[in-house]
Motif scaffolding. Structure first.
Motif, PDB file in Angstrom:
ATOM      1  N   GLY A 222       0.780  -1.229   0.000  1.00  0.00           N
ATOM      2  CA  GLY A 222       0.000   0.000   0.000  1.00  0.00           C
ATOM      3  C   GLY A 222       0.806   1.270   0.000  1.00  0.00           C
ATOM      4  O   GLY A 222       0.247   2.368  -0.186  1.00  0.00           O
ATOM      5  N   ALA A 223       2.131   1.199   0.208  1.00  0.00           N
ATOM      6  CA  ALA A 223       2.949   2.417   0.232  1.00  0.00           C
ATOM      7  C   ALA A 223       2.996   3.038  -1.161  1.00  0.00           C
ATOM      8  O   ALA A 223       3.181   2.332  -2.152  1.00  0.00           O
ATOM      9  N   PRO A 224       2.821   4.359  -1.285  1.00  0.00           N
ATOM     10  CA  PRO A 224       2.949   5.019  -2.587  1.00  0.00           C
ATOM     11  C   PRO A 224       4.355   4.776  -3.138  1.00  0.00           C
ATOM     12  O   PRO A 224       5.342   5.154  -2.505  1.00  0.00           O
ATOM     13  N   LYS A 248      -3.145  -0.874  -8.140  1.00  0.00           N
ATOM     14  CA  LYS A 248      -3.345   0.140  -9.169  1.00  0.00           C
ATOM     15  C   LYS A 248      -2.019   0.796  -9.545  1.00  0.00           C
ATOM     16  O   LYS A 248      -1.316   1.346  -8.697  1.00  0.00           O
ATOM     17  N   ALA A 249      -1.671   0.719 -10.842  1.00  0.00           N
ATOM     18  CA  ALA A 249      -0.397   1.254 -11.310  1.00  0.00           C
ATOM     19  C   ALA A 249      -0.563   1.937 -12.656  1.00  0.00           C
ATOM     20  O   ALA A 249      -1.443   1.570 -13.452  1.00  0.00           O
ATOM     21  N   VAL A 250       0.275   2.941 -12.912  1.00  0.00           N
ATOM     22  CA  VAL A 250       0.320   3.611 -14.213  1.00  0.00           C
ATOM     23  C   VAL A 250       1.783   3.748 -14.623  1.00  0.00           C
ATOM     24  O   VAL A 250       2.686   3.708 -13.787  1.00  0.00           O
ATOM     25  N   MET A 251       1.992   3.927 -15.921  1.00  0.00           N
ATOM     26  CA  MET A 251       3.338   4.090 -16.456  1.00  0.00           C
ATOM     27  C   MET A 251       3.541   5.535 -16.888  1.00  0.00           C
ATOM     28  O   MET A 251       2.651   6.155 -17.479  1.00  0.00           O
ATOM     29  N   LEU A 252       4.726   6.089 -16.587  1.00  0.00           N
ATOM     30  CA  LEU A 252       5.082   7.436 -17.028  1.00  0.00           C
ATOM     31  C   LEU A 252       6.358   7.372 -17.862  1.00  0.00           C
ATOM     32  O   LEU A 252       7.301   6.657 -17.520  1.00  0.00           O
ATOM     33  N   CYS A 253       6.394   8.155 -18.947  1.00  0.00           N
ATOM     34  CA  CYS A 253       7.614   8.276 -19.749  1.00  0.00           C
ATOM     35  C   CYS A 253       7.667   9.688 -20.323  1.00  0.00           C
ATOM     36  O   CYS A 253       6.772  10.514 -20.102  1.00  0.00           O
ATOM     37  N   GLY A 254       8.714   9.970 -21.066  1.00  0.00           N
ATOM     38  CA  GLY A 254       8.909  11.305 -21.605  1.00  0.00           C
ATOM     39  C   GLY A 254       7.855  11.748 -22.591  1.00  0.00           C
ATOM     40  O   GLY A 254       7.711  12.942 -22.871  1.00  0.00           O
ATOM     41  N   GLU A 255       7.101  10.809 -23.134  1.00  0.00           N
ATOM     42  CA  GLU A 255       6.064  11.170 -24.102  1.00  0.00           C
ATOM     43  C   GLU A 255       4.814  11.737 -23.437  1.00  0.00           C
ATOM     44  O   GLU A 255       3.976  12.338 -24.105  1.00  0.00           O
ATOM     45  N   GLU A 272      -5.329   6.903  -4.963  1.00  0.00           N
ATOM     46  CA  GLU A 272      -5.990   6.386  -6.158  1.00  0.00           C
ATOM     47  C   GLU A 272      -5.037   5.504  -6.959  1.00  0.00           C
ATOM     48  O   GLU A 272      -5.448   4.558  -7.625  1.00  0.00           O
ATOM     49  N   ILE A 273      -3.743   5.841  -6.907  1.00  0.00           N
ATOM     50  CA  ILE A 273      -2.695   5.062  -7.570  1.00  0.00           C
ATOM     51  C   ILE A 273      -1.688   4.647  -6.505  1.00  0.00           C
ATOM     52  O   ILE A 273      -1.327   5.433  -5.625  1.00  0.00           O
ATOM     53  N   GLN A 274      -1.237   3.405  -6.591  1.00  0.00           N
ATOM     54  CA  GLN A 274      -0.259   2.919  -5.606  1.00  0.00           C
ATOM     55  C   GLN A 274       1.155   2.841  -6.158  1.00  0.00           C
ATOM     56  O   GLN A 274       2.115   3.025  -5.418  1.00  0.00           O
ATOM     57  N   VAL A 275       1.284   2.549  -7.462  1.00  0.00           N
ATOM     58  CA  VAL A 275       2.614   2.402  -8.059  1.00  0.00           C
ATOM     59  C   VAL A 275       2.676   3.153  -9.389  1.00  0.00           C
ATOM     60  O   VAL A 275       1.778   3.011 -10.217  1.00  0.00           O
TER      61      VAL A 275
END
Length: 521
Positions: A222-224, A248-255, A272-275
Motif C-alpha cells: 500500500g505504500a505510494p 493500481k499502477a500507471v506508467m510514465l515516460c517522456g512522451e 488512487e494510484i499505488q505504483v
C-alpha cells in the motif's frame, strides 16, 4: 548561499555547489537570483528539462522576481533582469541574444561538461558562473574542474543526505536487496551505461517482475511507490503486472505531458494510484513527498541517477489521515546497493569526478556472520533479538542464505562486508587478465583494469629501491665471483653473467682473454 558568496569574494569565478537531493537547491539559487537582480545584475538560470525550468520559474514567482522564460512555447520577456532558459533553446538563439548576463546559474551542473553548455558559457565569457548539483560525477568520466578542461574553479560541499536526515529534513532510506548480484555478463555498454536493449532483455522477465510485486506486497503493502525501469515497454509490462495483481499502477515516460504526469503523482498522494512505473522522467525535477517506496528494476552505472531516484522518496510527508512517513523503503532488485553503496553514505567529491567514502579502515576481518530475522527479514550481526522488530531469534549465528527472489534488509554491516570482499578480490588480482575478468563481472568501464594495473606499476616503480651505480669495466675486472653475483643481482643482469664474465674477462680469465670487451653485457 554564504559559502558561494565567500567563494566569489575570494576571487573564484566559477564555483560548483554540491548539495544533496532534498536540500532545496532551487530555493537557494532562486534566492541568489533575487538578491543579485535587486542589485542591478542580470542573471541567467540554465536547465535542460522543461519541468526544471517551470520549477525554477515557480520559485522565482514565490520570491516575486520578475523574469522571462527562454523556451519554445513561452512568450519572451527580454526586459526582465532574470531569465530562465532551456539549454537546448538558448544555444540555438545565442547569436540573436541581446541579454548579457552578469551571473549564470546552472541547475544539474554535472551535465555542464556538454558542448551546448560550453558554447553558452564561452559566449558570455565575462559572466560569473555558479553551478548546483547533487553529485558532481558523469558517466563519460569527463571532469568538471577547470584544471582538467572543465568549467569550475572551486567545489563547495554544502550539505549531505546523511546530514539532512539527522536534522529531520529527510527520512531514513530502508534498503532491501538481493544477497547475490545480478549477472550482467555479455551486456555491452553505450554512452557509459548498459546497452538499453540488452539490459531490458535481461530484466524484463516475468520472474523478476513477479518478485517485485511479491516483495512490495510483503515489505511495504500500500505504500505510494515508484518503480524505475529500463524502457517504456519494460515500464508498461511492470505496470500491467501490478494491475493484474490488484495493485493500481500507471506508467510514465517522456512522451507524457505535464498534466498527465502531475495527475499520476497526485494519484499517489490520494491513494488512487499505488505504483508509478517510469523511465527517466522521474529522475530529476520531481517534488512528490508522498512517495514512500522506491522499486529499483534497472541496473545502472550512474551513481548520480541512483542517488537522484532514491532522493524522490526521502522527503518527509504526512498524509490526509495524519499518518507520518517514517522511512522510505528501497526495494533493490537491481543490486545497486552493491555497486553504489547506500544513498545516505557520506561521500567526498572532487572536481575530477572522483568520489570516495571517508573513514574506511584497512580490512582485518575474514567475513561477517549474519542473522536474518524470520519476522521482518532484517539482516544484522548476532543478537538475542532483532533490532528492527524485537522478535527473538536463534542464538546460533549462521551465514546468510539466499532464497530465490527474496529481498532482505541490507544493513550497513552487510554492505561493509561485501565492500571488503570486493576489495580483497581486487587486491588479490596480480595480472591484467585477472583485473579484466573482475571488470567484466562487475560492469566496470573498459579502461578500469588497465588503469588499475598501470597505477600499481607506477607505485612499485616509485617505491622500488634505487639501483646502485653500474660499475666500470675496471671495477668489474677486479671483482671476485661473489662480488660479481651481487652486482648482477642489483643491476638485474642475466644470471649467467657473473661466471661467464669472471672466467672470460674478469679476475679468473686467462691473460689473453682479458683483452676482450664487455660485448653484449
Amino acid at each position: 548561499m554564504a559559502k558561494a558568496l565567500a567563494a566569489f569574494q575570494s576571487g573564484k569565478k566559477r564555483p560548483l555547489v554540491v548539495a544533496a537531493t532534498g536540500a532545496g537547491k532551487t530555493v537557494v539559487f532562486s534566492c541568489i537570483a533575487q538578491r543579485a537582480s535587486a542589485k542591478g545584475n542580470k542573471v541567467l538560470i540554465l536547465a535542460h528539462r522543461d519541468q526544471l525550468i517551470k520549477q525554477a520559474s515557480g520559485k522565482l514567482r514565490d520570491y516575486e522576481v520578475q523574469h522571462g522564460i527562454i523556451m519554445a512555447g513561452f512568450t519572451p520577456n527580454p526586459n526582465a533582469k532574470v531569465q530562465v532558459a532551456s539549454v537546448q533553446t538558448l544555444v540555438r538563439r545565442l547569436k540573436k541574444m541581446r541579454f548579457i548576463p552578469d551571473l549564470i546559474i546552472i541547475d544539474e551542473a554535472h551535465l555542464s561538461a556538454a558542448k551546448s553548455y560550453i558554447d553558452i558559457i564561452n559566449h558570455f565569457s565575462k559572466a560569473r558562473v555558479l553551478g548546483f548539483t547533487g553529485s558532481p560525477c558523469r558517466l563519460d568520466g569527463k571532469p568538471l574542474g577547470a584544471d582538467s578542461g572543465g568549467i569550475y574553479d572551486d567545489l563547495i560541499q554544502a550539505i549531505t543526505i546523511r546530514q539532512l536526515i539527522d536534522r529531520g529534513f529527510l527520512v531514513q532510506p530502508k534498503v532491501y536487496g538481493a544477497p547475490q548480484e545480478i549477472d550482467l555478463t555479455g551486456i555491452k555498454k553505450s554512452m557509459g551505461d548498459y546497452n538499453t536493449e540488452q539490459l531490458a532483455e535481461a530484466v524484463d522477465k516475468p520472474r523478476i517482475t513477479g518478485d517485485a510485486i511479491a516483495q512490495y506486497k510483503k515489505i511495504c503493502p500500500g505504500a505510494p511507490a515508484v518503480a524505475w525501469c529500463v524502457t517504456v515497454q519494460h515500464a508498461q509490462h511492470v505496470a500491467d503486472e501490478f494491475n493484474a495483481a490488484g495493485i493500481k499502477a500507471v506508467m510514465l515516460c517522456g512522451e507524457h505531458d505535464t498534466a498527465y504526469r502531475d495527475a499520476a503523482l497526485r494519484g499517489l498522494e490520494t491513494g488512487e494510484i499505488q505504483v508509478v512505473t517510469f523511465v527517466g522522467i522521474l529522475v530529476e525535477g520531481v517534488d512528490c513527498p508522498a512517495i514512500s517506496a522506491i522499486i529499483l528494476l534497472r541496473p545502472t552505472m550512474s551513481l548520480s541517477s541512483y542517488l537522484q531516484v532514491i532522493g524522490r522518496g526521502l522527503r518527509p510527508y504526512t498524509n490526509a489521515a495524519g499518518v507520518k512517513k517514517e522511512v522510505c523503503y528501497v526495494l533493490d532488485h537491481a543490486s545497486l546497493w552493491r555497486k553504489h553503496g547506500f544513498a545516505d553514505e557520506e561521500r567526498e567529491w572532487d572536481l575530477n569526478g572522483e568520489v570516495k567514502l571517508p573513514g574506511k579502515k584497512k580490512d582485518k576481518e575474514k567475513g561477517v556472520d549474519l542473522i536474518q530475522c524470520g519476522g521482518c527479514f532484517a539482516v544484522f550481526e548476532p543478537a538475542p533479538v532483532c533490532p528492527n522488530c524485537g522478535k527473538p531469534v536463534e542464538t546460533k549465528a549462521r551465514k546468510l542464505d539466499q532464497v530465490d527472489g527474496e529481498l532482505v534488509e541490507i544493513t550497513a554491516e552487510m554492505r561493509e562486508a561485501v565492500r571488503k570482499d570486493k576489495q580483497r578480490e581486487v587486491k588479490g588480482a596480480k595480472t591484467l587478465e585477472e583485473l579484466q575478468r573482475i571488470a567484466a563481472q562487475r560492469g566496470y568501464s573498459p579502461g578500469w583494469a588497465k588503469a588499475t594495473f598501470e597505477a600499481r606499476k607506477r607505485t612499485r616503480e616509485k617505491y622500488r629501491p634505487a639501483r646502485p651505480k653500474e660499475p666500470s669495466m675496471a671495477e668489474l675486472q677486479s671483482m671476485t665471483l661473489e662480488q660479481l653475483e651481487r652486482v648482477a643481482n642489483e643491476q638485474g643482469w642475466p644470471r649467467d653473467f657473473p661466471s661467464e664474465f669472471f672466467y672470460t674477462k674478469g679476475a679468473g680469465a686467462q691473460p689473453d682473454n682479458n683483452q676482450q670487451t664487455l660485448g653484449g653485457f
